[in-house]
Design a protein around this motif. Structure first.
Motif, PDB file in Angstrom:
ATOM      1  N   PHE A 242       0.847  -1.194   0.000  1.00 21.36           N
ATOM      2  CA  PHE A 242       0.000   0.000   0.000  1.00 21.36           C
ATOM      3  C   PHE A 242       0.883   1.245   0.000  1.00 21.36           C
ATOM      4  O   PHE A 242       2.042   1.202   0.416  1.00 21.36           O
ATOM      5  CB  PHE A 242      -0.985  -0.002   1.177  1.00 21.36           C
ATOM      6  N   PRO A 243       0.334   2.385  -0.480  1.00 26.53           N
ATOM      7  CA  PRO A 243       1.123   3.618  -0.520  1.00 26.53           C
ATOM      8  C   PRO A 243       1.036   4.376   0.799  1.00 26.53           C
ATOM      9  O   PRO A 243       0.040   4.286   1.519  1.00 26.53           O
ATOM     10  CB  PRO A 243       0.446   4.417  -1.647  1.00 26.53           C
ATOM     11  N   LEU A 244       2.096   5.109   1.105  1.00 23.68           N
ATOM     12  CA  LEU A 244       2.116   5.966   2.291  1.00 23.68           C
ATOM     13  C   LEU A 244       2.653   7.332   1.905  1.00 23.68           C
ATOM     14  O   LEU A 244       3.727   7.435   1.296  1.00 23.68           O
ATOM     15  CB  LEU A 244       2.998   5.363   3.385  1.00 23.68           C
ATOM     16  N   LYS A 245       1.907   8.363   2.264  1.00 23.11           N
ATOM     17  CA  LYS A 245       2.397   9.722   2.101  1.00 23.11           C
ATOM     18  C   LYS A 245       3.000  10.154   3.434  1.00 23.11           C
ATOM     19  O   LYS A 245       2.309  10.235   4.440  1.00 23.11           O
ATOM     20  CB  LYS A 245       1.254  10.665   1.695  1.00 23.11           C
ATOM     21  N   TYR A 246       4.305  10.417   3.438  1.00 22.36           N
ATOM     22  CA  TYR A 246       5.009  10.818   4.655  1.00 22.36           C
ATOM     23  C   TYR A 246       4.745  12.295   4.948  1.00 22.36           C
ATOM     24  O   TYR A 246       4.230  13.031   4.097  1.00 22.36           O
ATOM     25  CB  TYR A 246       6.513  10.563   4.499  1.00 22.36           C
ATOM     26  N   GLU A 247       5.100  12.706   6.158  1.00 22.55           N
ATOM     27  CA  GLU A 247       4.821  14.083   6.582  1.00 22.55           C
ATOM     28  C   GLU A 247       5.475  15.128   5.689  1.00 22.55           C
ATOM     29  O   GLU A 247       4.946  16.223   5.520  1.00 22.55           O
ATOM     30  CB  GLU A 247       5.260  14.293   8.042  1.00 22.55           C
ATOM     31  N   ASP A 248       6.623  14.802   5.093  1.00 24.95           N
ATOM     32  CA  ASP A 248       7.302  15.780   4.237  1.00 24.95           C
ATOM     33  C   ASP A 248       6.817  15.723   2.793  1.00 24.95           C
ATOM     34  O   ASP A 248       7.364  16.401   1.910  1.00 24.95           O
ATOM     35  CB  ASP A 248       8.827  15.582   4.287  1.00 24.95           C
TER      36      ASP A 248
END
Length: 389
Positions: A242-248
């Motif tokens: 699955f995809p993850l968008k990190y805080e940056d």
């Protein structure tokens, strides 16, 4: 075409009413004693309410202005509540980390949460920067109090997610819980801009689904997480990607096997962010365990804070880390490092993850595959469940 998001933007909410919120959530009987907990990076800011002059303490100021002051200005009398004091503890560094025992009152006097607060109050409201639901749930059971965690409260949340009728929220959450409970598994398909298609499968093993519905009535020790409105499971296993968008803003592809994230790969953004995540997974593998699968049940506007935005119908979320407060078996003691024993939600929602979409979420139950959500919109199956009497 009308969407959940456009319906939320057009929805009219009643004015925030502390007496209605506390009266509905807790139905307190005569003489119950209540207090408010806030978190501060420096406890010196508690003395004489010095934090009120610091613009960086907007959450704590709302706790004072809308909850502490509200109790003082007649709500405590209206609900026959006693107490109403405010205390502060030192801010933790992450979601659902164990709380320090040291706290102070607003004169700056040092106290102990376990000696002076938990045993002496019937209702505890924790309005903080980081969620304290997991540790407070454990303490509630130990000391016999009820409470609510309201981390990240902002003006949108006050005027929408905390202004609703939680009796109605509870009814809707139960309808959707029954529509999903005892599922064998759930699969989520993702399409990613300039990236691979991905699917992750969460094994649920026909467990009873649970609900966060906002009601914490009666005398059973418990903690409500407000705003509420979700159906959730503790996965027994997981496989896939699955995809993850990190805080940056970095976008990564996460590989899951045996219920645990084992590696991250770069799709777009900074390789250093991916390297840091992989180093953390290698150092403390428990940080990659998937401890929750949740589905929103309310029609609410986007607040910019996950505590409300994960409760929006059509969205879903995973969480890594401890899940003991959800009935799971992952406790802080299992982590190599104390500061890693967090419970971190990974929200999939159009405002949060615009560069990828949930093509479809479906469950397998009773020998049938049923679609739950598509493109962040609830399926006909879920809408029909909500519309049923």
């Amino acid at each position: 075409m009308s969407t959940i998001q456009s319906s939320a933007k057009g929805r009219q909410f009643p004015k925030f009413d502390l007496a209605r919120l506390l009266g509905t959530v807790f139905k307190p009987t005569f003489g119950r004693k209540i207090c408010i907990l806030i978190d501060l990076p420096d406890l010196a800011e508690a003395k004489d309410y010095a934090f009120l002059k610091n613009p960086a303490r907007a959450i704590q100021k709302r706790a004072h202005d809308h909850f502490y002051q509200g109790l003082k200005d007649g709500v405590a009398d209206e609900l026959a509540l006693k107490g109403g004091e405010m205390y502060a503890y030192t801010q933790t560094t992450g979601s659902n980390l164990d709380l320090p025992d040291l706290c102070v009152d607003m004169s700056g006097k040092e106290l102990s949460l376990e000696r002076d607060i938990y045993p002496n109050y019937d209702i505890i409201l924790c309005i903080s920067t980081f969620s304290a639901t997991a540790p407070l749930t454990a303490f509630a059971k130990q000391y016999g109090f009820r409470g609510a965690t309201l981390h990240g409260v902002n003006d949108v949340i006050l005027n929408s997610g905390l202004a609703v009728d939680y009796e109605e929220v509870s009814v809707d959450a139960e309808k959707l819980r029954l529509a999903m409970t005892r599922a064998d598994w759930v699969e989520i398909d993702f399409t990613v801009e300039n990236g691979p298609d991905m699917t992750v499968r969460l094994e649920l093993n026909r467990q009873e689904a649970q609900k966060s519905h906002g009601l914490c009535q009666g005398d059973t020790p418990d903690i409500a997480n407000l705003p509420a409105g979700e159906v959730y499971f503790v996965p027994t296993g997981a496989e896939g990607t699955f995809p993850l968008k990190y805080e940056d803003g970095t976008l990564g592809k996460l590989t899951v096997t045996g219920g645990c994230i084992i590696k991250a790969e770069l799709i777009a953004g900074k390789q250093s962010t991916i390297d840091e995540h992989n180093a953390k997974l290698a150092d403390d593998p428990m940080t990659g365990v998937l401890g929750e699968l949740g589905f929103g049940t309310q029609v609410l506007p986007v607040s910019g804070a996950d505590i409300q935005d994960e409760k929006v119908l059509g969205t879903c979320h995973l969480a890594t880390g401890r899940d003991d407060h959800l009935g799971g078996h992952i406790t802080p003691a299992q982590f190599k490092r104390h500061q890693n024993a967090t419970h971190d939600d990974i929200l999939f929602a159009p405002h949060k993850t615009p560069n990828f979409d949930i093509k479809q979420t479906r469950m397998f139950r009773d020998g049938q595959i049923t679609v739950l959500n598509e493109h962040f919109q609830p399926s006909k199956y879920l809408l029909d469940a909500l519309a049923a009497e």
